[in-house]
Design an enzyme around this catalytic site. Structure first.
Site, PDB file in Angstrom:
ATOM      1  N   ASN A  63      14.080 -24.643  22.609  1.00 36.74           N
ATOM      2  CA  ASN A  63      14.986 -25.784  22.479  1.00 36.74           C
ATOM      3  C   ASN A  63      14.425 -26.873  21.564  1.00 36.74           C
ATOM      4  O   ASN A  63      13.237 -27.156  21.590  1.00 36.74           O
ATOM      5  CB  ASN A  63      15.279 -26.383  23.850  1.00 36.74           C
ATOM      6  CG  ASN A  63      15.921 -25.382  24.788  1.00 36.74           C
ATOM      7  OD1 ASN A  63      16.442 -24.360  24.347  1.00 36.74           O
ATOM      8  ND2 ASN A  63      15.893 -25.666  26.073  1.00 36.74           N
TER       9      ASN A  63
ATOM     10  N   ASP B  94      15.920 -30.011  21.642  1.00 33.45           N
ATOM     11  CA  ASP B  94      16.601 -31.232  22.106  1.00 33.45           C
ATOM     12  C   ASP B  94      15.662 -32.344  22.557  1.00 33.45           C
ATOM     13  O   ASP B  94      16.096 -33.450  22.863  1.00 33.45           O
ATOM     14  CB  ASP B  94      17.593 -30.910  23.222  1.00 33.45           C
ATOM     15  CG  ASP B  94      16.976 -30.099  24.361  1.00 33.45           C
ATOM     16  OD1 ASP B  94      15.777 -30.289  24.657  1.00 33.45           O
ATOM     17  OD2 ASP B  94      17.693 -29.270  24.951  1.00 33.45           O
TER      18      ASP B  94
ATOM     19  N   HIS C 171      11.115 -23.859  17.916  1.00 36.52           N
ATOM     20  CA  HIS C 171      12.166 -24.123  16.933  1.00 36.52           C
ATOM     21  C   HIS C 171      12.263 -25.590  16.559  1.00 36.52           C
ATOM     22  O   HIS C 171      13.243 -26.029  15.981  1.00 36.52           O
ATOM     23  CB  HIS C 171      13.513 -23.608  17.448  1.00 36.52           C
ATOM     24  CG  HIS C 171      13.519 -22.122  17.655  1.00 36.52           C
ATOM     25  ND1 HIS C 171      14.374 -21.481  18.518  1.00 36.52           N
ATOM     26  CD2 HIS C 171      12.751 -21.148  17.108  1.00 36.52           C
ATOM     27  CE1 HIS C 171      14.136 -20.172  18.491  1.00 36.52           C
ATOM     28  NE2 HIS C 171      13.155 -19.950  17.644  1.00 36.52           N
TER      29      HIS C 171
ATOM     30  N   CYS D 257       0.163 -35.017   4.351  1.00 35.89           N
ATOM     31  CA  CYS D 257      -0.993 -35.045   5.251  1.00 35.89           C
ATOM     32  C   CYS D 257      -0.743 -34.328   6.573  1.00 35.89           C
ATOM     33  O   CYS D 257      -1.678 -34.068   7.332  1.00 35.89           O
ATOM     34  CB  CYS D 257      -1.436 -36.487   5.507  1.00 35.89           C
ATOM     35  SG  CYS D 257      -0.305 -37.441   6.553  1.00 35.89           S
TER      36      CYS D 257
ATOM     37  N   CYS E 156      -1.133 -42.664   2.122  1.00 37.51           N
ATOM     38  CA  CYS E 156      -0.407 -41.390   1.999  1.00 37.51           C
ATOM     39  C   CYS E 156       0.979 -41.602   1.408  1.00 37.51           C
ATOM     40  O   CYS E 156       1.242 -41.247   0.268  1.00 37.51           O
ATOM     41  CB  CYS E 156      -0.312 -40.695   3.352  1.00 37.51           C
ATOM     42  SG  CYS E 156       0.531 -39.079   3.257  1.00 37.51           S
TER      43      CYS E 156
ATOM     44  N   THR F  54      17.604 -18.458  29.092  1.00 36.67           N
ATOM     45  CA  THR F  54      17.524 -17.768  27.806  1.00 36.67           C
ATOM     46  C   THR F  54      17.949 -16.315  27.941  1.00 36.67           C
ATOM     47  O   THR F  54      17.699 -15.678  28.972  1.00 36.67           O
ATOM     48  CB  THR F  54      16.096 -17.828  27.228  1.00 36.67           C
ATOM     49  OG1 THR F  54      16.014 -17.009  26.051  1.00 36.67           O
ATOM     50  CG2 THR F  54      15.060 -17.344  28.238  1.00 36.67           C
TER      51      THR F  54
ATOM     52  N   ASN G  20      19.128 -16.837  34.451  1.00 34.84           N
ATOM     53  CA  ASN G  20      20.188 -17.243  33.518  1.00 34.84           C
ATOM     54  C   ASN G  20      21.480 -16.584  33.980  1.00 34.84           C
ATOM     55  O   ASN G  20      21.521 -15.978  35.054  1.00 34.84           O
ATOM     56  CB  ASN G  20      19.827 -16.877  32.064  1.00 34.84           C
ATOM     57  CG  ASN G  20      20.016 -15.403  31.770  1.00 34.84           C
ATOM     58  OD1 ASN G  20      20.039 -14.577  32.688  1.00 34.84           O
ATOM     59  ND2 ASN G  20      20.144 -15.050  30.512  1.00 34.84           N
TER      60      ASN G  20
ATOM     61  N   GLN H 250      23.253 -14.302  32.063  1.00 33.88           N
ATOM     62  CA  GLN H 250      23.570 -13.062  31.345  1.00 33.88           C
ATOM     63  C   GLN H 250      22.418 -12.072  31.381  1.00 33.88           C
ATOM     64  O   GLN H 250      21.267 -12.441  31.615  1.00 33.88           O
ATOM     65  CB  GLN H 250      23.919 -13.400  29.896  1.00 33.88           C
ATOM     66  CG  GLN H 250      25.151 -14.269  29.769  1.00 33.88           C
ATOM     67  CD  GLN H 250      25.231 -14.902  28.397  1.00 33.88           C
ATOM     68  OE1 GLN H 250      24.468 -15.786  28.033  1.00 33.88           O
ATOM     69  NE2 GLN H 250      26.173 -14.440  27.608  1.00 33.88           N
TER      70      GLN H 250
END
Length: 370
Positions: A157, A159, A176, A187, A244, A282, A306, A308
């Protein structure tokens, strides 16, 4: 009178194409176990968690749905609906060619990476990311982390809800990315913000050029097209480190991008040490992220919750040499499951104090979001 089973003459035979359609539909089919089963498994899993030495949680979009963000493989999930739009259904009945999807873009993604790889990189149903707050499951995982029962979290996730719940960056691999984190391209310094860092306008500019050959959007000065995802990671801000001033970019892994080595490696290290993996919300269909759940010590002890089916379901119900079931499989909502689990980990007084503290925690969450 004979009661032998015979095939009804009016029972239709399905063609290969129709069988494929049924198989595709089954991928988004949601299931819910009885509450009795959930309670029974919660008691078992609580004991597994408290007796484990290196428990790791692997989380997906399903743990954030009760916070207001959409999932990706539910019956109304983002990619389920996209698949339905992309699926060339008509071709199933006028060709013997294998089932394919219409190409959405000029460049197709790697075969082992589904669109879910850009998980949570967009707002769902118009809910601003700044308005999202940790769910019961987020808070329960942080509590388990605080109490030493959970050692690490690997999340698909983006979020930012794990971090908002209190999970420090050293205790999580956000494979992700995170819509609240941007990093310097020179840097490498990372900045965790209280606001959504992504520049969606620049990405929309490049998307419209790709899809339509033109756009009414004026190209932002800082916009740079990513060679891999063909979107824009630049946020328009500069590094604040003295000397920088490098351009900052978001940390989100879009469809086609590569995972960050350091973050992925840390997740892999903890996954290989784990003696109990909690897979929550998931479908385990996004690689290479989902490959990490198979790295644990053998025999694998997996708990999956989950709505599924997943390809690892059978692993949950395998038996040890003593005949005891190694893992647990629960179809349903993670919040419901974890409410029952916490009843068996915390004593009644501590549980009540912790649950009653959510109102104060919400006030603290508000302080960390603009």
């Amino acid at each position: 009178m004979s009661r032998s089973r015979t095939k009804k003459k009016d029972t239709p035979n399905m063609s290969q194409q129709e069988k494929v359609l049924v198989k595709e539909a089954a991928k988004s089919f949601e299931q819910f176990d009885s509450f009795q089963h959930v309670c029974r498994e919660a008691k078992r899993v609580a004991k597994m968690i408290t007796s484990s030495k290196h428990c790791v949680a692997f989380t997906g979009a399903g743990i954030s749905t009760s916070a207001g963000i959409g999932d990706y493989r539910g019956k109304s999930g983002k990619w389920t609906e996209m698949d339905q739009n992309l699926l060339d259904v008509d071709s199933l009945f006028d060709t013997d060619e294998p089932l394919t999807k219409k190409r959405k873009t000029k460049t197709e993604a790697p075969i082992n990476q589904e669109p879910e790889a850009e998980e949570e990189s967009e707002e769902e149903d118009g809910v601003p990311y700044e308005s999202l707050r940790p769910t019961y499951t987020h808070e329960a995982l942080y509590k388990l982390l605080q109490d030493g029962h959970l050692k690490y979290i690997i999340s698909q996730n983006g979020d930012g809800l794990h971090g908002l719940s209190g999970v420090p960056q050293e205790a999580i691999s956000e494979l992700h990315g995170n819509v609240f984190i941007e990093k310097c391209t020179l840097c490498g310094k990372r900045y965790e913000r209280d606001f959504y860092v992504m520049d969606d306008i620049s990405s929309q500019y490049f998307e419209e050029l790709e899809d339509f050959g033109k756009t009414d959007i004026r190209k932002p000065k800082h916009a740079v097209k990513c060679e891999r995802c063909e979107l824009c990671h630049r946020t328009g801000r500069k590094c604040e480190k003295k000397g920088c001033r490098g351009p900052l970019e978001d940390s989100i892994i879009n469809f086609g991008d590569l995972l960050e080595d350091e973050i992925n490696d840390r997740g892999g290290d903890h996954a290989s040490q784990c003696d109990l993996m909690l897979c929550l919300g998931t479908t385990l269909r996004v690689t290479p992220a989902s490959d990490l759940v198979e790295l644990g010590k053998h025999p694998l002890k997996l708990v999956i919750c989950n709505r599924q089916e997943t390809y690892m379901d059978s692993t949950c119900t395998k038996k040890a040499k003593d005949g005891q079931q190694l893992g647990s499989r629960v179809f349903g909502d993670c919040d419901v499951f974890f409410r029952e689990i916490m009843k068996h980990i915390l004593d009644p007084e501590e549980l009540k104090e912790w649950e009653d503290g959510r109102a104060n925690r919400m006030k603290n969450y508000d302080k960390h979001r603009s």
